[in-house]
Design a protein around this motif. Sequence first.
Motif, PDB file in Angstrom:
ATOM      1  N   LYS A  12     180.907 -16.840  16.805  1.00  0.00           N
ATOM      2  CA  LYS A  12     180.475 -17.700  17.903  1.00  0.00           C
ATOM      3  C   LYS A  12     181.150 -19.064  17.885  1.00  0.00           C
ATOM      4  O   LYS A  12     181.460 -19.644  18.927  1.00  0.00           O
ATOM      5  CB  LYS A  12     178.949 -17.884  17.859  1.00  0.00           C
ATOM      6  CG  LYS A  12     178.181 -16.796  18.577  1.00  0.00           C
ATOM      7  CD  LYS A  12     176.717 -17.160  18.656  1.00  0.00           C
ATOM      8  CE  LYS A  12     175.960 -16.134  19.511  1.00  0.00           C
ATOM      9  NZ  LYS A  12     174.516 -16.479  19.626  1.00  0.00           N
ATOM     10  N   ASN A  13     181.378 -19.583  16.675  1.00  0.00           N
ATOM     11  CA  ASN A  13     181.951 -20.921  16.582  1.00  0.00           C
ATOM     12  C   ASN A  13     183.472 -20.937  16.675  1.00  0.00           C
ATOM     13  O   ASN A  13     184.089 -21.996  16.656  1.00  0.00           O
ATOM     14  CB  ASN A  13     181.513 -21.602  15.281  1.00  0.00           C
ATOM     15  CG  ASN A  13     181.944 -20.820  14.044  1.00  0.00           C
ATOM     16  OD1 ASN A  13     182.381 -19.680  14.161  1.00  0.00           O
ATOM     17  ND2 ASN A  13     181.815 -21.438  12.883  1.00  0.00           N
ATOM     18  N   ALA A  14     184.100 -19.769  16.787  1.00  0.00           N
ATOM     19  CA  ALA A  14     185.559 -19.694  16.932  1.00  0.00           C
ATOM     20  C   ALA A  14     185.899 -19.758  18.416  1.00  0.00           C
ATOM     21  O   ALA A  14     186.374 -18.789  19.018  1.00  0.00           O
ATOM     22  CB  ALA A  14     186.093 -18.421  16.293  1.00  0.00           C
ATOM     23  N   GLU A  15     185.645 -20.915  19.018  1.00  0.00           N
ATOM     24  CA  GLU A  15     185.743 -21.056  20.468  1.00  0.00           C
ATOM     25  C   GLU A  15     187.155 -20.840  20.994  1.00  0.00           C
ATOM     26  O   GLU A  15     187.348 -20.219  22.039  1.00  0.00           O
ATOM     27  CB  GLU A  15     185.216 -22.432  20.881  1.00  0.00           C
ATOM     28  CG  GLU A  15     183.738 -22.626  20.578  1.00  0.00           C
ATOM     29  CD  GLU A  15     183.242 -24.011  20.936  1.00  0.00           C
ATOM     30  OE1 GLU A  15     184.072 -24.838  21.390  1.00  0.00           O
ATOM     31  OE2 GLU A  15     182.031 -24.268  20.775  1.00  0.00           O
ATOM     32  N   ASP A  16     188.161 -21.355  20.292  1.00  0.00           N
ATOM     33  CA  ASP A  16     189.538 -21.208  20.759  1.00  0.00           C
ATOM     34  C   ASP A  16     189.974 -19.748  20.737  1.00  0.00           C
ATOM     35  O   ASP A  16     190.635 -19.267  21.670  1.00  0.00           O
ATOM     36  CB  ASP A  16     190.491 -22.040  19.882  1.00  0.00           C
ATOM     37  CG  ASP A  16     190.312 -23.535  20.101  1.00  0.00           C
ATOM     38  OD1 ASP A  16     189.704 -23.912  21.110  1.00  0.00           O
ATOM     39  OD2 ASP A  16     190.798 -24.314  19.261  1.00  0.00           O
TER      40      ASP A  16
END
Length: 263
Positions: A12-16
């Motif tokens: 989820k936090n790997a937006e790029d």
Amino acid sequence: MSNFYHYVISAKNAEDRRASILSNFQTHGIEPQFFEAILGNALSKEQLRVLDVDAGLMSLGEMGCALSHLAIYKKMLDSQKPYVFVFEDDAYLTNDFFHDLPDLKKFMDTHTEPMVLLLYKAIAHTKLVVAKDNKPFILRALGGSCAHGYVINRKAAENILRLQNPPKIEIDAWAQYMKLNLLNIYCMEEMLVKLNELHAKDSLIETIDSREMKDSKYLKMMRKQWLQQFYNHLSLDEKLLIQGKRFWRHIQEFYYDKETPAK
């Protein structure tokens, strides 16, 4: 462009990374089906105990990666789908992949043995099995690694889940699976799914838990012992099939081509 049964493993936090794969799919009119990655450093103490992570065969990052892929296999088995396309979020699906997708699905529909189809060129001995437009298209491979893009069918998924319970080796140990007669390996002549160079350099697994301090000889020995334990618990018929397949693999190496990966 028709849709297809697939999952993209993404934190989820790997937006790029997620934005990149989202754009890649949407360019071809497809919404990616994301699977929230299981992160090794988020596992509870009880989960780590059950998984026996202290044995040191895999880092926390590798454990989370394996658990994510295995969870997708379980989802497929719970469904009525015959196979599933699996991608990691550092993958880039080429235009050729979407163009060749109907032929990839046809190949999976007509091959019922336990198998994985790597959507890139494997560094391994290979032999042509399917040509397209008078050019090599799909190859049989005697090895392979990486798991950023592949298709796996139900029988192969069942076999890997049987071995990796709990997981002890990296999820992309395709050659080890083949040696244990758990699946056959196929790959592409061309790189239909590539690694996104920008994201591949920023390995999420390594940021979770670096393996630089691990003793490679120790790890190799421990993996060998663990695989031997699995082999020892097989039936006599299963052992005979494995030995026969290993002998046949050595013969195949003489007339399979030694390939290098496509660019």
